[in-house]
Design a protein around this motif. Structure first.
Motif, mmCIF file in Angstrom:
data_model
loop_
_atom_site.group_PDB
_atom_site.id
_atom_site.type_symbol
_atom_site.label_atom_id
_atom_site.label_comp_id
_atom_site.label_asym_id
_atom_site.label_seq_id
_atom_site.Cartn_x
_atom_site.Cartn_y
_atom_site.Cartn_z
ATOM 1 N N ALA A 1 4.951 10.298 0.525
ATOM 2 C CA ALA A 1 3.948 9.242 0.694
ATOM 3 C C ALA A 1 3.903 8.776 2.145
ATOM 4 C CB ALA A 1 4.249 8.068 -0.237
ATOM 5 N N LEU A 2 5.069 8.604 2.752
ATOM 6 C CA LEU A 2 5.090 8.158 4.150
ATOM 7 C C LEU A 2 4.564 9.254 5.064
ATOM 8 C CD1 LEU A 2 5.758 5.890 6.080
ATOM 9 C CD2 LEU A 2 8.085 6.788 6.268
ATOM 10 N N ARG A 3 4.907 10.504 4.790
ATOM 11 C CA ARG A 3 4.408 11.612 5.615
ATOM 12 C C ARG A 3 2.879 11.653 5.588
ATOM 13 N NH1 ARG A 3 3.124 17.284 5.600
ATOM 14 N NH2 ARG A 3 2.841 17.212 3.344
ATOM 15 N N ARG B 1 14.342 6.489 7.417
ATOM 16 C CA ARG B 1 14.700 5.292 6.652
ATOM 17 C C ARG B 1 14.290 5.378 5.187
ATOM 18 N NH1 ARG B 1 16.052 0.632 9.755
ATOM 19 N NH2 ARG B 1 15.851 0.965 12.013
ATOM 20 N N VAL B 2 13.486 6.372 4.822
ATOM 21 C CA VAL B 2 13.169 6.561 3.409
ATOM 22 C C VAL B 2 13.938 7.748 2.826
ATOM 23 C CG1 VAL B 2 10.913 5.471 3.605
ATOM 24 C CG2 VAL B 2 11.097 7.956 3.892
ATOM 25 N N GLY C 1 0.827 -1.207 0.000
ATOM 26 C CA GLY C 1 0.000 0.000 0.000
ATOM 27 C C GLY C 1 0.854 1.247 0.000
ATOM 28 N N TYR C 2 1.902 1.242 0.829
ATOM 29 C CA TYR C 2 2.816 2.380 0.875
ATOM 30 C C TYR C 2 3.547 2.541 -0.451
ATOM 31 C CZ TYR C 2 7.198 4.822 1.757
ATOM 32 O OH TYR C 2 8.279 5.664 1.656
ATOM 33 N N LEU C 3 4.046 1.436 -1.023
ATOM 34 C CA LEU C 3 4.790 1.509 -2.277
ATOM 35 C C LEU C 3 3.912 2.034 -3.415
ATOM 36 C CD1 LEU C 3 6.812 -1.826 -2.043
ATOM 37 C CD2 LEU C 3 7.630 0.502 -1.608
ATOM 38 N N ARG C 4 2.647 1.629 -3.434
ATOM 39 C CA ARG C 4 1.742 2.145 -4.462
ATOM 40 C C ARG C 4 1.434 3.617 -4.236
ATOM 41 N NH1 ARG C 4 -1.926 -3.401 -4.595
ATOM 42 N NH2 ARG C 4 -0.687 -4.461 -6.208
ATOM 43 N N HIS C 5 1.437 4.027 -2.989
ATOM 44 C CA HIS C 5 1.246 5.441 -2.668
ATOM 45 C C HIS C 5 2.434 6.244 -3.189
ATOM 46 C CE1 HIS C 5 -0.466 8.362 0.612
ATOM 47 N NE2 HIS C 5 -0.281 8.960 -0.561
ATOM 48 N N VAL C 6 3.644 5.715 -3.032
ATOM 49 C CA VAL C 6 4.849 6.368 -3.561
ATOM 50 C C VAL C 6 4.695 6.578 -5.070
ATOM 51 C CG1 VAL C 6 7.328 6.099 -3.999
ATOM 52 C CG2 VAL C 6 6.377 5.467 -1.766
ATOM 53 N N ARG C 7 4.273 5.528 -5.752
ATOM 54 C CA ARG C 7 4.086 5.611 -7.214
ATOM 55 C C ARG C 7 3.074 6.697 -7.564
ATOM 56 N NH1 ARG C 7 1.840 0.256 -9.748
ATOM 57 N NH2 ARG C 7 0.037 0.948 -8.547
#
Length: 236
Positions: free
Chosen positions: A117-119, A144-145, A33-39
């Motif tokens: 995205a993480l924020r 870490r990101v 979910g996080y990785l798709r948010h990054v995209r």
């Protein structure tokens, strides 16, 4: 060409993310979910067009970074480059709308997307009592990101200010933090321990990279050349 992927063993999924996993989906890995948010963040930013002011501003920011690295004994050079960058930022502020997207070169775009995205996920998790624990944990691991050097400790300071209440994570990200993200380079990704090597493509051959003992010795000249590519850049 090299392919690296983020190490997500620190990432905490909230209960909703955990409930959304589909074991029949081969792409449904931990943290998907996080990785798709990054995209999604990256694609949103790609819609922004470059103009001359953007190019000049980024050039000045990179010049300031290079000057601090290589000309530490001449701080005036870095200060001058930073001043030029600030000039173009203010020029942009006068001509662009508040809704204008940020602008980066490709590596800065990637770095910004992982951070932003993480924020945003942390912001959302802190609003929901059942998700708050995940949000607080991910906030403590926001560094870490970050896949580039942070010699001034801007990200740890940002995390500490948010945790103490001195800053609201929902507010606009400080300019110095944005500048740090903007000036990430491909070499930074190559060097980052927060990213894990998966593949190297060399002379048309795909090499799958796996962990090895420190004393591992290459078994062929081709393998030796691949291992050389994994070394840190900007070596003194």
């Amino acid at each position: 060409m090299g392919i690296k992927r983020p190490v997500l063993d620190w990432y905490v999924e909230n209960p909703y993310e955990q409930s959304r996993h589909d074991p029949r989906d081969p792409e449904d890995i931990y943290g998907i979910g996080y990785l798709r948010h990054v995209r999604g963040i990256a694609i949103d930013q790609i819609n922004g067009l470059y103009d001359h002011k953007t190019v000049y501003e980024l050039a000045a920011l990179y010049a300031a970074r290079a000057a601090r690295r290589h000309l530490g004994v001449v701080p005036q050079v870095a200060d001058a480059a930073a001043g030029v960058a600030n000039f173009f930022k203010k020029w942009d502020e006068k001509s662009d709308s508040a809704e204008s997207v940020l602008r980066f070169i490709c590596s800065g775009l990637v770095q910004y997307s992982f951070f932003e995205a993480l924020r945003r996920r942390i912001i959302n998790d802190l609003e929901i009592p059942e998700h708050r624990e995940a949000g607080l944990s991910n906030l403590s691991n926001l560094h870490r990101v970050i896949y580039r050097e942070d010699p001034e400790g801007l990200i740890p300071r940002y995390i500490e200010q948010v945790q103490s209440g001195a800053l609201d994570i929902r507010d606009k990200v400080p300019e110095d933090v944005l500048d740090l993200l903007k000036t990430a380079t491909p070499a930074d990704f190559n060097n980052s321990p927060n990213l894990k090597w998966h593949y190297v493509i060399l002379k048309g051959v795909i090499w799958h990279i796996e962990p090895a003992d420190p004393d591992y010795v290459a078994t062929s000249p081709e393998e030796s050349e691949v291992l050389e590519m994994l070394h840190t850049e900007h070596r003194s």
